[in-house]
Design a protein around this motif. Structure first.
Motif, short mmCIF file in Angstrom:
data_model
loop_
_atom_site.label_atom_id
_atom_site.label_comp_id
_atom_site.label_asym_id
_atom_site.label_seq_id
_atom_site.Cartn_x
_atom_site.Cartn_y
_atom_site.Cartn_z
N THR A 35 0.81 -1.22 0.00
CA THR A 35 0.00 0.00 0.00
C THR A 35 0.84 1.27 0.00
O THR A 35 0.34 2.34 -0.33
CB THR A 35 -0.95 0.02 1.21
N GLN A 48 -0.52 -4.38 3.50
CA GLN A 48 -1.74 -4.72 4.23
C GLN A 48 -2.01 -6.21 4.06
O GLN A 48 -2.07 -6.71 2.94
CB GLN A 48 -2.94 -3.92 3.73
N ASP A 50 -4.78 -9.17 4.92
CA ASP A 50 -6.14 -9.47 5.31
C ASP A 50 -6.41 -10.94 5.03
O ASP A 50 -5.72 -11.58 4.22
CB ASP A 50 -7.14 -8.62 4.51
N GLY A 112 -8.32 -8.81 9.67
CA GLY A 112 -7.26 -7.93 9.21
C GLY A 112 -6.07 -8.10 10.14
O GLY A 112 -6.21 -7.92 11.35
N GLY A 114 -3.43 -6.34 9.82
CA GLY A 114 -2.78 -5.04 9.88
C GLY A 114 -1.65 -4.89 8.88
O GLY A 114 -1.49 -5.68 7.96
N GLN A 115 -0.89 -3.84 9.09
CA GLN A 115 0.22 -3.51 8.21
C GLN A 115 1.48 -4.26 8.61
O GLN A 115 1.79 -4.36 9.79
CB GLN A 115 0.50 -2.01 8.25
#
Length: 141
Positions: A35, A48, A50, A112, A114-115
């Motif tokens: 991203t 990201q 998911d 999710g 997360g990053q």
């Protein structure tokens, strides 16, 4: 125990550096998408992560191990994973547990993670992502 099925990796050219991977061996399907790329003042890539927990037998999960592959070597900078291995290689192994962020999943949850922030040379791309382990258990079920 389920019969092992070889993971399948499909690259979607319409997504900027996005990858979809699935495995019949474990009940999770994950996506990873870059991203952000390094710019002045920030030397990391942001990715990201998911997923979807699709437990046909109805089990819950509190721990999962995710393997993410790249086209070149990376160094882990930051993530929500409780442990990370593989720094300096093109494959990172990320373990997510309740201790690292309350990752309880019901049988059919969208999640999710997360990053994920990594450091790498220009031109980084995700080449695959797969869940290699699910503990298929929790104290709530």
């Amino acid at each position: 125990m389920k019969k092992y099925e070889r993971p399948v990796v499909l690259v979607n050219e319409e997504l900027a550096e996005g990858v979809y991977a699935a495995s019949g061996a474990v009940c999770y399907t994950f996506t990873a998408k870059i991203t952000q790329t390094p710019e002045n003042g920030r030397g990391t890539y942001a990715i990201q992560i998911d997923g979807k927990h699709d437990a046909a037998d109805g089990h819950h999960s509190t721990e999962r191990t995710v393997q993410i592959s790249f086209n070149q070597a990376v160094t882990h900078s930051q993530s929500n994973a409780s442990s990370v291995s593989g720094n300096g290689s093109s494959v990172l192994i990320l373990e997510y547990t309740n201790e690292s962020g309350n990752y309880h999943n019901n049988a059919e949850d969208n999640i999710g993670l997360g990053q994920l922030y990594v450091i790498s040379d220009a031109g980084l791309a995700v080449t695959g992502i797969v869940c290699t382990q699910c503990n298929m258990d929790c104290s709530q079920h």
